[in-house]
Structure formats: C-alpha cells, structure tokens
Design an enzyme around this catalytic site. Structure first.
Site, PDB file in Angstrom:
ATOM      1  N   TYR A 141       1.059  -0.895  -0.077  1.00  0.00           N
ATOM      2  CA  TYR A 141       0.261   0.154   0.244  1.00  0.00           C
ATOM      3  C   TYR A 141       0.448   1.242  -0.301  1.00  0.00           C
ATOM      4  O   TYR A 141       1.917   1.517   0.182  1.00  0.00           O
ATOM      5  CB  TYR A 141      -0.648  -0.166   1.362  1.00  0.00           C
ATOM      6  CG  TYR A 141       0.174   0.427   2.537  1.00  0.00           C
ATOM      7  CD1 TYR A 141      -0.613   1.701   2.511  1.00  0.00           C
ATOM      8  CD2 TYR A 141       0.580  -1.068   3.259  1.00  0.00           C
ATOM      9  CE1 TYR A 141       0.976   1.744   4.150  1.00  0.00           C
ATOM     10  CE2 TYR A 141       1.544  -0.385   4.004  1.00  0.00           C
ATOM     11  CZ  TYR A 141       0.940   0.445   5.085  1.00  0.00           C
ATOM     12  OH  TYR A 141       2.040   1.057   6.051  1.00  0.00           O
ATOM     13  N   PHE A 156       1.923   9.770   3.175  1.00  0.00           N
ATOM     14  CA  PHE A 156       2.616   9.944   5.220  1.00  0.00           C
ATOM     15  C   PHE A 156       2.517   7.889   5.031  1.00  0.00           C
ATOM     16  O   PHE A 156       2.936   7.803   6.413  1.00  0.00           O
ATOM     17  CB  PHE A 156       1.028  10.103   5.601  1.00  0.00           C
ATOM     18  CG  PHE A 156       0.060   9.442   5.444  1.00  0.00           C
ATOM     19  CD1 PHE A 156      -0.503   7.943   5.650  1.00  0.00           C
ATOM     20  CD2 PHE A 156      -0.844   9.431   4.062  1.00  0.00           C
ATOM     21  CE1 PHE A 156      -1.234   7.176   5.522  1.00  0.00           C
ATOM     22  CE2 PHE A 156      -2.100   9.377   4.623  1.00  0.00           C
ATOM     23  CZ  PHE A 156      -2.330   7.239   4.749  1.00  0.00           C
ATOM     24  N   ASP A 157       2.840   7.105   4.518  1.00  0.00           N
ATOM     25  CA  ASP A 157       3.377   5.702   4.494  1.00  0.00           C
ATOM     26  C   ASP A 157       3.264   4.747   3.093  1.00  0.00           C
ATOM     27  O   ASP A 157       2.258   4.751   2.617  1.00  0.00           O
ATOM     28  CB  ASP A 157       2.376   5.175   5.342  1.00  0.00           C
ATOM     29  CG  ASP A 157       3.010   4.013   6.485  1.00  0.00           C
ATOM     30  OD1 ASP A 157       3.604   3.745   6.018  1.00  0.00           O
ATOM     31  OD2 ASP A 157       2.370   3.216   7.536  1.00  0.00           O
ATOM     32  N   ILE A 161      -8.117   0.429   9.906  1.00  0.00           N
ATOM     33  CA  ILE A 161      -8.450   1.731  10.244  1.00  0.00           C
ATOM     34  C   ILE A 161     -10.215   1.033   9.184  1.00  0.00           C
ATOM     35  O   ILE A 161     -10.497  -0.437   8.889  1.00  0.00           O
ATOM     36  CB  ILE A 161      -8.535   3.245   9.497  1.00  0.00           C
ATOM     37  CG1 ILE A 161      -8.159   2.665   7.998  1.00  0.00           C
ATOM     38  CG2 ILE A 161      -7.429   3.203  10.625  1.00  0.00           C
ATOM     39  CD1 ILE A 161      -7.985   4.052   6.850  1.00  0.00           C
ATOM     40  N   TYR A 198      -9.130   8.291  10.466  1.00  0.00           N
ATOM     41  CA  TYR A 198      -8.596   8.021  11.844  1.00  0.00           C
ATOM     42  C   TYR A 198      -9.041   9.576  12.642  1.00  0.00           C
ATOM     43  O   TYR A 198      -8.585  10.084  13.928  1.00  0.00           O
ATOM     44  CB  TYR A 198      -7.273   8.883  11.484  1.00  0.00           C
ATOM     45  CG  TYR A 198      -6.140   8.146  11.083  1.00  0.00           C
ATOM     46  CD1 TYR A 198      -5.312   7.228  12.362  1.00  0.00           C
ATOM     47  CD2 TYR A 198      -5.510   7.764  10.224  1.00  0.00           C
ATOM     48  CE1 TYR A 198      -5.023   5.769  12.028  1.00  0.00           C
ATOM     49  CE2 TYR A 198      -5.243   6.581   9.696  1.00  0.00           C
ATOM     50  CZ  TYR A 198      -4.254   5.974  10.694  1.00  0.00           C
ATOM     51  OH  TYR A 198      -3.960   4.499  10.177  1.00  0.00           O
ATOM     52  N   PHE A 223      -5.721   5.836  -0.516  1.00  0.00           N
ATOM     53  CA  PHE A 223      -4.752   4.538  -0.797  1.00  0.00           C
ATOM     54  C   PHE A 223      -4.443   4.290  -1.684  1.00  0.00           C
ATOM     55  O   PHE A 223      -5.559   3.468  -2.248  1.00  0.00           O
ATOM     56  CB  PHE A 223      -5.242   3.735   0.918  1.00  0.00           C
ATOM     57  CG  PHE A 223      -5.028   4.103   1.700  1.00  0.00           C
ATOM     58  CD1 PHE A 223      -3.471   3.273   2.532  1.00  0.00           C
ATOM     59  CD2 PHE A 223      -5.681   4.262   2.681  1.00  0.00           C
ATOM     60  CE1 PHE A 223      -3.597   4.236   3.744  1.00  0.00           C
ATOM     61  CE2 PHE A 223      -5.577   5.176   4.046  1.00  0.00           C
ATOM     62  CZ  PHE A 223      -3.877   4.721   4.728  1.00  0.00           C
TER      63      PHE A 223
END
Length: 162
Positions: free
Chosen positions: A76, A86-87, A106, A132, A149
């Site tokens: 991902y 962010f990731d 999530i 979040y 994502f």
C-alpha cells in the site's frame, strides 16, 4: 386624436412588475432551498462522506475473494488529498499483514478490501470518519483528513472453518 400611454415609472402606477419580480425571487429562493436540501441529504446529516472504492487492476482468474477473518498480505501507499505521502510498504518491500474485518486496521480498510482477489489493485478514498477521525494520527495525518490509498492484495490466507 391619439392618446399616448404613459410609462408607469412616470405615473407611479405599477403594472405588475413588482409582482413578477417578487415571484421570480420566490422561485429562486425555492430552487436554492431544494438544492441545499439535496446537498445535506447527499452528504448526510453530519456532513459524512462515503468510502470510495476504485478498481485499478482486475484479475482474470479469481478462485478466492477476501472476506472477514481472512489474513491479507498487502502492499500500500497512503497519501493525503493534497498528494502528501504519509506511509508506504513499498520502500521496504515488506507487505503489511493483518486480519480483515477484526478492527486491526482503520474502518475504511476493513470495508474497502472486502471481495478483493489476489493480484487485484484498488484505490480507496477514505473519509476521516472511516480513517483517523478528528484526532488524526500526528504528526503525519492531521485531524479530519481524507485518506487516499493505493493497495495491492498479494496473498489471502483463509483459516479453515470449524
């Protein structure tokens, strides 16, 4: 002798212009009210948005689709709406492994990854309520953030049913 009709603006007599103007204004306000009602209904009473799921790559042969309780191996990349990453699991080439539908991830993932096939790629646009929330995940994810994502399902592990 011909009589000339005088303009209502010079006589002070209204020939229905104000009534027509009031009717138009009333009509415009009614249409505006209907549009606002539709907008509130579409976004929900609290402004909630829906999870968006886009299939980026389909697979031809899909003998097994992901379901609640499956252990998924995923690659991902997560970004904010403005494109800030962010990731990601890709730089380490280390898939993320978790159990689907059990609250380990999530809500947007638990919902958005159902029915996926191995090898399939999806794009998930996740509203903050399914991500979040208002608290965010500082410092990288601000409160109220919509998350985007790009995901790829590498492997499904299905536990045998008892």
């Amino acid at each position: 002798m011909t009589r000339l009709r005088r303009d209502s603006s010079t006589t002070g007599v209204d020939s229905g212009g104000a009534a027509r103007r009031d009717m138009r204004l009333s009509w415009v306000l009614t249409v505006l009210s209907i549009c606002l009602s539709a907008l509130v209904t579409a976004t929900g009473a609290e402004g909630k948005r829906k999870l968006q799921i886009g299939v980026k790559k389909r697979v031809d042969h899909c003998p097994i689709k992901s379901r609640k309780g499956d252990v998924l191996h995923m690659h991902y990349t997560g970004k904010l709406e403005d494109g800030t990453e962010f990731d990601s699991s890709l730089p380490q080439n280390q898939p993320f492994v978790f159990s689907l539908g059990t609250g380990q991830v999530i809500k947007g993932w638990d919902q958005g990854l159902l029915g996926m096939c191995e090898g399939e790629k999806r794009k998930l646009v996740i509203p903050s309520e399914l991500g979040y929330g208002e608290r965010g995940a500082p410092p990288k994810i601000p409160g109220g953030a919509t998350l985007v994502f790009e995901v790829e399902l590498l492997k499904i592990e299905r536990r045998s049913e008892l």
